[in-house]
Design a protein around this motif. Structure first.
Motif, mmCIF file in Angstrom:
data_model
loop_
_atom_site.group_PDB
_atom_site.id
_atom_site.type_symbol
_atom_site.label_atom_id
_atom_site.label_comp_id
_atom_site.label_asym_id
_atom_site.label_seq_id
_atom_site.Cartn_x
_atom_site.Cartn_y
_atom_site.Cartn_z
ATOM 1 N N LEU A 1 -0.077 8.551 22.357
ATOM 2 C CA LEU A 1 -0.524 8.878 23.462
ATOM 3 C C LEU A 1 -1.209 7.376 24.234
ATOM 4 O O LEU A 1 -2.310 7.145 23.903
ATOM 5 C CB LEU A 1 -1.736 9.936 23.706
ATOM 6 C CG LEU A 1 -2.469 9.989 25.051
ATOM 7 C CD1 LEU A 1 -1.301 10.203 26.127
ATOM 8 C CD2 LEU A 1 -3.491 11.037 25.098
ATOM 9 N N ILE B 1 4.145 14.562 31.593
ATOM 10 C CA ILE B 1 4.157 15.815 31.275
ATOM 11 C C ILE B 1 4.628 16.982 32.086
ATOM 12 O O ILE B 1 5.355 17.777 31.565
ATOM 13 C CB ILE B 1 2.457 16.197 31.385
ATOM 14 C CG1 ILE B 1 1.708 15.187 30.607
ATOM 15 C CG2 ILE B 1 2.142 17.487 31.246
ATOM 16 C CD1 ILE B 1 0.232 15.279 30.928
ATOM 17 N N THR C 1 2.715 24.543 26.466
ATOM 18 C CA THR C 1 3.507 23.299 26.410
ATOM 19 C C THR C 1 4.524 23.207 25.392
ATOM 20 O O THR C 1 4.615 23.864 24.570
ATOM 21 C CB THR C 1 2.482 22.044 26.126
ATOM 22 O OG1 THR C 1 2.165 22.485 25.061
ATOM 23 C CG2 THR C 1 1.361 22.060 27.325
ATOM 24 N N GLY D 1 5.295 20.027 24.537
ATOM 25 C CA GLY D 1 4.997 18.643 23.717
ATOM 26 C C GLY D 1 4.942 18.707 22.753
ATOM 27 O O GLY D 1 4.906 19.363 21.852
ATOM 28 N N PRO D 2 4.720 17.364 22.272
ATOM 29 C CA PRO D 2 4.585 16.978 20.743
ATOM 30 C C PRO D 2 3.230 17.753 20.435
ATOM 31 O O PRO D 2 2.161 17.689 20.971
ATOM 32 C CB PRO D 2 4.296 15.455 20.773
ATOM 33 C CG PRO D 2 4.822 15.044 22.238
ATOM 34 C CD PRO D 2 4.594 16.073 23.078
ATOM 35 N N ARG D 3 3.260 18.066 18.844
ATOM 36 C CA ARG D 3 2.226 18.942 18.725
ATOM 37 C C ARG D 3 1.028 18.208 18.243
ATOM 38 O O ARG D 3 -0.153 18.732 18.411
ATOM 39 C CB ARG D 3 2.680 19.624 17.334
ATOM 40 C CG ARG D 3 2.318 21.179 17.122
ATOM 41 C CD ARG D 3 3.134 21.996 16.266
ATOM 42 N NE ARG D 3 3.098 21.252 14.821
ATOM 43 C CZ ARG D 3 2.109 21.374 14.076
ATOM 44 N NH1 ARG D 3 1.088 22.144 14.197
ATOM 45 N NH2 ARG D 3 2.399 20.822 12.676
ATOM 46 N N LEU E 1 0.012 15.162 19.536
ATOM 47 C CA LEU E 1 -0.125 13.924 20.361
ATOM 48 C C LEU E 1 -1.359 13.608 20.300
ATOM 49 O O LEU E 1 -2.501 14.058 20.450
ATOM 50 C CB LEU E 1 0.292 14.737 21.900
ATOM 51 C CG LEU E 1 0.156 13.278 22.833
ATOM 52 C CD1 LEU E 1 1.128 12.192 22.454
ATOM 53 C CD2 LEU E 1 0.489 13.961 24.340
ATOM 54 N N GLY E 2 -1.725 11.870 20.090
ATOM 55 C CA GLY E 2 -2.817 11.495 20.047
ATOM 56 C C GLY E 2 -3.733 11.550 18.759
ATOM 57 O O GLY E 2 -4.827 10.984 18.803
ATOM 58 N N GLN E 3 -3.169 11.985 17.850
ATOM 59 C CA GLN E 3 -3.590 12.201 16.449
ATOM 60 C C GLN E 3 -3.299 11.016 15.639
ATOM 61 O O GLN E 3 -1.920 10.819 15.446
ATOM 62 C CB GLN E 3 -3.450 13.466 15.924
ATOM 63 C CG GLN E 3 -4.691 13.763 14.977
ATOM 64 C CD GLN E 3 -4.520 15.530 14.794
ATOM 65 O OE1 GLN E 3 -3.537 15.885 13.856
ATOM 66 N NE2 GLN E 3 -5.470 16.228 15.128
#
Lengths: 319, 349
Positions: free
Chosen positions: A36, A246, A305, A307-309, A311-313
């Protein structure tokens, strides 16, 4: 509204959507891989100033485009190093990138002005409606095609590149093994690693690719659409791109549709403003409109969502 | 003993980051032909060369301290409030409104206190819009708070040029606030005002709340691991809402204190205390007392930078670069670990 006006507005919508799609496609690929980057606003701004100074100093639009892509890719590489290698928090790092870009572009702009490069030389920007490699007559014929002409061919060159890039990204994500890997990087990086995929190398690569695309989008703003630079000229467009990614549910098709829809709203509002509506409605309403639209769009979309599971990790989760 | 070690390692990271960034900036400026010693002495003269300059640096640290605390409180609870910029503006415009067109008659200090609190509440309300959108519609806070910043700029611009506009000028600015609505000046001959002292008291209070109270403890556990907090029976959602309100309130108060203490009005020119607050929070390692020191440092950095601009012609924009570099350096040095961000916390179970 008559047909001619509709074509004009549709063509303006495409013009407005080009940088959104370019930057959005890159951000989408990176986010699919779990990265992200909220520094995309800064990457766009970097593209703007690097594109401008490159074109002004080099006297050639292509040098500007190359400078924009390289500068933004380098800044994205810094982000990638900090987040992937050094495992720094992605959001705070992204905001640091934004600060860097705001200060850096402002400083560079003052220096450029001081050196007498406040304006783009006449022939150092890209002009509209030019498809490289085709004869003038063919180009004129293409531009005069009904409907298709203004929408597709009476645009800046990057519009065609954008279509190509978005189509390629779609094809990669949906039809190829690379797409499977990119999805897996964001959903199950451990599984990727177990299959011998270098998670961190892929993520760094995708972040840099996203930076290059954002740089191109920035160059589009400074040396194509406006033929100039002004401080903070992106005005939050990068954050709108985040919202559009998003809203498009992390699918290329959804993203392109969202960007075009956004372009239509942009074209409509500038048309209405020029029709005298700005005498009735304060200009700040128009100024806030993109952000209000983005918020409403995010609020209106169905919950849950796709979305990517992760995200941001950072990966691996435990050091 | 280990506590002392942890604290000193945090301080070491911050000092190391500052040294590294100063070194990089000095090298960069040397390449542009500015001698490092001249840069340093000019900067120091601007930042603390006289009592007036020092007072200016401390005054500048006030809003930075408050927005830094706003960011830190939220980040420590895992709430990504990037919206201090907008909350600052909303607080400021509320203060200006009650200082100009909405003047309330009554004893000055009482009305001023009420309006300051009201301004903090307005900042909190603006922040809670983002929480509301997250709770009911699943909009990620990190994005909605940023988008709300831009909307706040437009709203405030509209008010400044609309109902709050100074009728005696065509410039986009409000009238000057009434004298009884201004914060008293602490040091004669400067604009170092009571708000800065209040900010320092708030920092200490916040440190005690985080350290000594159950709520403070819960807030930090929620930030470290919301699932564990939930298993322990902590009211995770309620704590996140509370933190958002406090964070927005601090930013709103920062805006109100800034207009009531320094400018006395709002104009079209942008402020960026909100975004700078993120840098302050990171440099202070999310610790209220660390942030107190970091805000003083960045305040000196800012006033010193305007000295550099005046005397050596080094652009003030370089200050933003330094802030960005400082955040990166602290992050890289400190390894503050990443966590899941874009998904609403409520869905993460």
């Amino acid at each position: 509204m008559n047909d001619a006006l509709m074509v004009v507005i549709a063509a303006q919508a495409v013009t407005a959507a080009v940088p959104l799609v370019l930057a959005g496609t890159g951000e989408l690929l990176a986010q699919r891989a779990g990265m992200l980057n909220v520094g995309i606003e800064g990457l766009l701004l970097t593209g703007c100033i690097a594109g401008f100074t490159g074109a002004a100093l080099g006297g050639c639009a292509w040098i500007g485009l190359a400078a924009a892509i390289i500068a933004a890719a380098l800044l994205a590489a810094l982000f990638a190093w900090a987040t992937v290698v050094m495992r720094c928090d992605q959001i705070v790092t992204g905001m640091a990138i934004n600060l860097l870009a705001v200060g850096g572009s402002g400083t560079a702009w003052l220096v450029a002005q001081g050196q007498g490069y406040a304006e783009l030389p006449a022939n150092a920007g890209f002009s509209r409606g030019i498809v490289p490699g085709l004869s003038d007559a063919t180009q004129a014929w293409l531009r005069d095609l009904p409907f298709i002409g203004p929408l597709v061919f009476d645009q800046y060159g990057l519009a065609l590149a954008m279509a190509l890039i978005a189509a390629t990204a779609w094809w990669l994500l949906v039809r190829t093994r690379i797409g499977v890997i990119i999805h897996a990087l964001g959903d199950a990086p451990d599984a990727c690693a177990a299959n011998g995929i270098a998670v961190r190398r892929w993520r760094v690569g995708l972040v840099i690719l996203a930076g290059a695309l954002a740089g191109a989008a920035g160059a589009y703003l400074s040396i194509m659409r406006t033929h100039g630079f002004s401080p903070l000229m992106t005005g939050g467009m990068g954050f709108v791109v985040l919202a559009l990614v998003i809203f498009g549910r992390w699918h290329v098709g959804g993203l392109v549709a969202a960007c075009l829809g956004f372009g239509v709203i942009d074209a409509l509002q500038s048309h209405l403003q020029s029709r005298g509506l700005n005498a009735v409605i304060p200009y700040q309403v128009f100024q806030a409109l993109p952000f209000i639209v983005a918020l409403i769009a995010l609020a209106a979309m169905r919950r849950g969502t796709s979305g990517p599971r992760l995200l941001g990790q950072a990966w691996p989760t435990e050091r | 003993m280990s506590r002392w070690l942890a604290a000193s390692s945090g301080i070491l990271i911050a000092v190391g980051a500052i040294s590294a960034v100063i070194l990089v900036v000095l090298i960069g400026l040397a390449l542009l032909g500015h001698a490092p010693t001249t840069v340093l002495t000019t900067w120091f003269h601007g930042a603390a060369g006289s009592w007036t300059r020092l007072a200016l640096s401390v005054q500048e640290a006030g809003p930075l301290l408050l927005t830094g605390l706003a960011a830190a409180v939220a980040f420590r609870c895992g709430v990504w409030n990037i919206g201090a910029e907008g909350q600052f503006l909303i607080g400021a415009v509320t203060m200006v409104a009650f200082g100009t067109v909405l003047l309330i008659p009554g004893p000055g200090w009482l009305i001023l206190s009420i309006v300051l609190i009201l301004s903090a509440f307005s900042g909190a309300a603006w922040a809670l819009l983002a929480t509301g959108l997250e709770r009911w519609r699943g909009v990620p806070v990190v994005l909605s708070t940023i988008l709300l910043n831009f909307i706040a700029v437009a709203v405030v611009g509209m008010l400044v040029q609309g109902p709050l506009h100074d009728p005696t000028t065509t410039a986009p600015q409000t009238a000057l606030m009434a004298e009884q609505m201004r914060l008293p000046v602490l040091v004669e001959g400067t604009r170092l005002h009571l708000g800065v002292l209040l900010a320092a008291i708030i920092a200490v209070a916040l440190w005690l709340v985080l350290k000594r109270t159950t709520i403070g403890f819960e807030v930090q556990v929620v930030g470290l691991n919301p699932d564990a907090a939930r298993l322990m029976g902590m009211p995770v959602g309620a704590r996140q809402v509370l933190v958002m309100a406090v964070s927005g309130g601090l930013a709103g108060f920062a805006g109100a204190a800034h207009v009531a203490g320094v400018t006395g009005m709002l104009s079209g020119s942008p402020v960026s205390y909100g975004y700078a607050g993120i840098a302050v929070a990171m440099l202070g390692r999310l610790h209220p007392l660390g942030i107190l020191v970091a805000a003083l440092f960045l305040g000196m950095l800012s006033t010193g930078a305007s000295g550099l601009e005046r005397r050596l012609g080094i652009p003030h924009d370089l200050g933003d670069v330094v802030q960005g570099l400082l955040v990166l350096a602290v992050l890289v040095g400190g390894g503050i670990t990443a966590r899941r961000a874009l998904r609403p916390q409520a869905e993460s179970t």
